[in-house]
Design an enzyme around this catalytic site. Structure first.
Site, PDB file in Angstrom:
ATOM      1  N   GLU A 339      24.599 -28.393 -37.294  1.00  0.00           N
ATOM      2  CA  GLU A 339      25.747 -29.475 -37.154  1.00  0.00           C
ATOM      3  C   GLU A 339      26.259 -28.877 -35.666  1.00  0.00           C
ATOM      4  O   GLU A 339      26.733 -30.128 -35.249  1.00  0.00           O
ATOM      5  CB  GLU A 339      26.706 -28.682 -38.141  1.00  0.00           C
ATOM      6  CG  GLU A 339      27.784 -30.012 -38.166  1.00  0.00           C
ATOM      7  CD  GLU A 339      29.240 -29.577 -38.852  1.00  0.00           C
ATOM      8  OE1 GLU A 339      30.437 -30.241 -38.840  1.00  0.00           O
ATOM      9  OE2 GLU A 339      29.131 -28.556 -39.034  1.00  0.00           O
ATOM     10  N   LYS A 432       2.331 -17.207 -30.886  1.00  0.00           N
ATOM     11  CA  LYS A 432       2.299 -16.090 -31.933  1.00  0.00           C
ATOM     12  C   LYS A 432       1.928 -16.575 -33.548  1.00  0.00           C
ATOM     13  O   LYS A 432       1.349 -16.201 -34.752  1.00  0.00           O
ATOM     14  CB  LYS A 432       3.268 -15.696 -32.869  1.00  0.00           C
ATOM     15  CG  LYS A 432       4.640 -15.074 -31.183  1.00  0.00           C
ATOM     16  CD  LYS A 432       5.816 -14.988 -31.941  1.00  0.00           C
ATOM     17  CE  LYS A 432       6.872 -14.447 -30.810  1.00  0.00           C
ATOM     18  NZ  LYS A 432       7.113 -14.730 -29.451  1.00  0.00           N
ATOM     19  N   ASN A 471       6.351 -17.954 -24.412  1.00  0.00           N
ATOM     20  CA  ASN A 471       8.149 -17.552 -24.549  1.00  0.00           C
ATOM     21  C   ASN A 471       8.664 -19.086 -23.433  1.00  0.00           C
ATOM     22  O   ASN A 471       7.985 -18.697 -22.453  1.00  0.00           O
ATOM     23  CB  ASN A 471       8.394 -16.139 -23.935  1.00  0.00           C
ATOM     24  CG  ASN A 471       8.215 -15.030 -25.810  1.00  0.00           C
ATOM     25  OD1 ASN A 471       8.668 -14.811 -26.820  1.00  0.00           O
ATOM     26  ND2 ASN A 471       6.569 -14.792 -25.282  1.00  0.00           N
ATOM     27  N   VAL A 472       9.831 -19.180 -23.682  1.00  0.00           N
ATOM     28  CA  VAL A 472      10.108 -19.835 -22.863  1.00  0.00           C
ATOM     29  C   VAL A 472      11.538 -19.611 -21.885  1.00  0.00           C
ATOM     30  O   VAL A 472      12.843 -18.528 -23.187  1.00  0.00           O
ATOM     31  CB  VAL A 472      10.691 -21.563 -23.247  1.00  0.00           C
ATOM     32  CG1 VAL A 472       9.133 -22.148 -23.306  1.00  0.00           C
ATOM     33  CG2 VAL A 472      11.616 -21.320 -24.359  1.00  0.00           C
TER      34      VAL A 472
END
Length: 658
Positions: A339, A432, A471-472
């Site tokens: 939210e 992964k 990965n970023v």
């Protein structure tokens, strides 16, 4: 005018030097007044020289009129060429050129007037040597006035900077480096003082630029006397290769200097250039050269279309939203179950893209009934599926939750895309998923299998695309923000294993490649991205500690805590039995993975989901291993299931699970 009055009042105040530097520009009428004064003074000097040389002047009785004529002609051309319009303290060669044009035009006009007077009276009004002498003297005075004023203000700016001001050496002598240096000199409100330039060149030892020395790199870093005069080195990242950037960083940090980076060259057009200077971050060293994507093809896929992005409030999903918004789709539906992040993104996007139509939907992708209402309402052309649980240790402890989101959620979104004839469905996967050693990776591989198998089902018109990358930088929960927090607390920096390595990519680059891959192929492909060279995490930690101004293992300790459940030492982008096929885009390849039959995959999905509802961890993971046979647990409580599989070729599925 108020600025000027502030400057004059400062002459009677205690902080006059500081106040004078706040005068941004002198009124134009005052510049014109000074210029006329210098012209008048130049006339007097030219006559003085002639008198000293015992030269007899023509029409000496008309001397006041002659001076008046010279002043009037110069005044006219000063107005024509607007020599008074420039800001004196920022004078350039262009201002000198305008002075030459104005004074040169005055010289030509006076010569023409002189010639006419000579024809009428039999002798010229002015002696020609007098006219030329006046021209050279006036040009010299006008230009010197501007240069002296400019230098005066620069000295005042340096003198009145705060004691905490950093004395910086700008790397390079190229145009962008000089522009940056000028900006520093002319911005007294920022904590930087230009101390000189440092360059790889060795032919500039005695050269001076903007009044400051140019040092060769070796001379600069090997001379303690020079280093004592500097606090930081300022780098323009875009004009350097990654290797050069690392070299400058290491030399600077080893010499006890801070490393600052300038804004990008594109932002150098902005007025607040100096305000964009920041400390060099580890992301700058890991970042690669910008990629070029085929914007026209991507734009055609999105322009005027309805687009759905699941997981749109996440680090990857939100960047996909931002990039898609640049292509003016009809409606962007942003769906997420978080939210607060969704609300924050809504505020950001409505401000940044006021003309774009957005719909922000709070929903759970495991709820197929909720999703179907959304697909009914919007005729989606593109669906980007970025919603997923991704934290390896958490998912290892809660495998049933990975089933609900990564497996059931993907099935719901993909199946509805087929049912409502979405043109293209693009799933964001992970490295992964290749030879997975944890539940998270196995659940993403299962999702890949479902999406692939759906491509060839009867009646399907949707092109199902899978994108896979590592990965970023800066994504939620990534290692770099974690290390930053640990360094800010004084350490220790915790690393799971001294040999662990990872691939890194920036979020914008990853999302650009996702959009590009979404326009390619016939469906059913798994696209893998060129992630560059792998990075050793312990080296990453040491660099971050150095960039923060500390000494690794002295100021900030590095400790090794052991691999977490399901964690690998290194990640892969393709499985052992797969190959890659190049595409027309250099950084995107196709992974030729095996593809299962849809009915078989769907049957496993039904059984895994029902098992997850019972929250039986071992049963869930066992079923997952039967669907993804290359899934071998590592450092996990589920390793015993692999030992069991060594004697039983497949897991016997309970009869009650249908």
């Amino acid at each position: 005018m108020n600025k000027l009055s502030d400057g004059f009042r400062a002459l009677y105040a205690g902080d006059n030097l500081l106040r004078i530097t706040r005068v941004r520009y002198i009124p134009r009428w005052m510049v014109l007044f000074f210029d006329l004064g210098f012209v008048f003074f130049s006339v007097l000097i030219s006559y003085y020289f002639l008198l000293k040389l015992n030269v007899k002047l023509n029409f000496q009785n008309l001397l006041p009129l002659k001076i008046f004529i010279v002043l009037c002609i110069n005044l006219i051309f000063m107005f024509v060429f607007r020599t008074y319009a420039g800001i004196i303290r920022h004078s350039t060669f262009f201002d000198f050129f305008k002075i030459l044009l104005s004074s040169g035009s005055s010289l030509i006009t006076l010569s023409l007037l002189n010639y006419i007077f000579d024809l009428i009276q039999g002798r010229p009004l002015f002696l020609y040597p007098n006219i030329f002498l006046f021209f050279f003297v006036s040009v010299s005075f006008l230009f010197f006035f501007r240069m002296a004023t400019k230098r005066f203000f620069n000295v005042l700016v340096d003198f009145t900077r705060a004691p905490s001001t950093l004395n910086v050496a700008v790397v390079g002598v190229e145009d962008v480096s000089v522009a940056l240096a000028r900006a520093i000199m002319h911005n007294p409100n920022y904590p930087y003082r230009l101390g000189g330039f440092v360059t790889n060149r060795t032919d500039s030892k005695r050269a001076v630029l903007l009044g400051h020395n140019i040092y060769s790199k070796n001379h600069f870093f090997n001379n303690p006397k020079i280093l004592r005069n500097f606090d930081a080195v300022l780098i323009i990242k875009e004009i350097m290769s990654k290797k050069e950037l690392e070299e400058w960083m290491n030399l600077s940090l080893d010499s006890g200097l801070k490393v600052l980076k300038a804004p990008t060259i594109g932002k150098m057009r902005d007025q607040d250039l100096v305000g964009g200077i920041r400390n060099l971050q580890i992301e700058d060293l890991l970042n690669r050269r910008p990629i070029k994507i085929e914007n026209e093809e991507v734009k055609k896929r999105h322009f005027g279309k309805n687009v759905l992005i699941t997981g749109g409030a996440g680090s990857i999903g939100s960047e996909i939203v931002r990039q898609v918004a640049e292509f003016n789709p009809a409606t962007i539906v942003v769906l997420d179950q978080a939210e607060s992040p969704l609300y924050d993104l809504e505020l950001e996007l409505l401000e940044k893209f006021p003309a774009q139509k957005f719909k922000f939907i709070l929903a759970d992708i495991s709820n197929s009934y909720r999703l179907e209402k959304i697909f009914e309402e919007y005729s989606f052309s593109m669906v980007y599926h970025a919603a997923a649980y991704k934290h390896v240790p958490l998912i290892e402890d809660n495998p049933h939750e990975a089933v609900f989101v990564n497996i059931l959620g993907t099935k719901n979104v993909a199946s509805l895309s087929k049912k409502y004839k979405v043109n293209r469905f693009v799933m964001v996967s992970t490295d992964k998923a290749v030879n997975p050693t944890n539940v998270m990776g196995a659940s993403k591989r299962a999702a890949e299998l479902f999406v692939q198998s759906l491509q060839n089902t009867e009646g399907n018109t949707t092109k199902f695309i899978t994108t896979r990358f590592g990965n970023v930088l800066g994504s939620n929960g990534s290692v770099i923000p974690h290390f930053k927090r640990q360094i800010q607390k004084g350490g220790p920096v915790t690393i799971t294993h001294p040999d662990i390595i990872r691939y890194f990519m920036t979020i914008p680059e990853a999302c650009e490649l996702v959009l590009q891959a979404g326009t390619m192929g016939d469906g059913g492909e798994i696209y893998v991205f060129d992630m560059g060279d792998p990075v050793k995490i312990v080296d990453l930690a040491r660099r971050m500690i150095k960039l923060s101004g500390y000494i690794p293992d002295e100021d900030i300790k590095i400790t090794f805590i052991g691999l977490r459940p399901g964690e690998k030492l290194y990640e892969e982008l393709i499985s052992d039995n797969s190959t890659t096929v190049p595409t027309h885009t250099e950084k995107i390849m196709i992974s030729k993975d095996y593809c299962e039959d849809f009915d078989m995959v769907n049957e496993h999905f039904v059984k895994i989901v029902r098992s997850a509802m019972k929250k039986d961890k071992n049963e869930v993971v066992g079923l997952l291993k039967s669907l993804v046979p290359e899934y071998i647990s590592n450092n996990s409580e589920f390793e015993h299931l692999d030992k069991k599989n060594q004697t039983v070729s497949t897991i016997q599925l309970p009869d009650t699970i249908v």
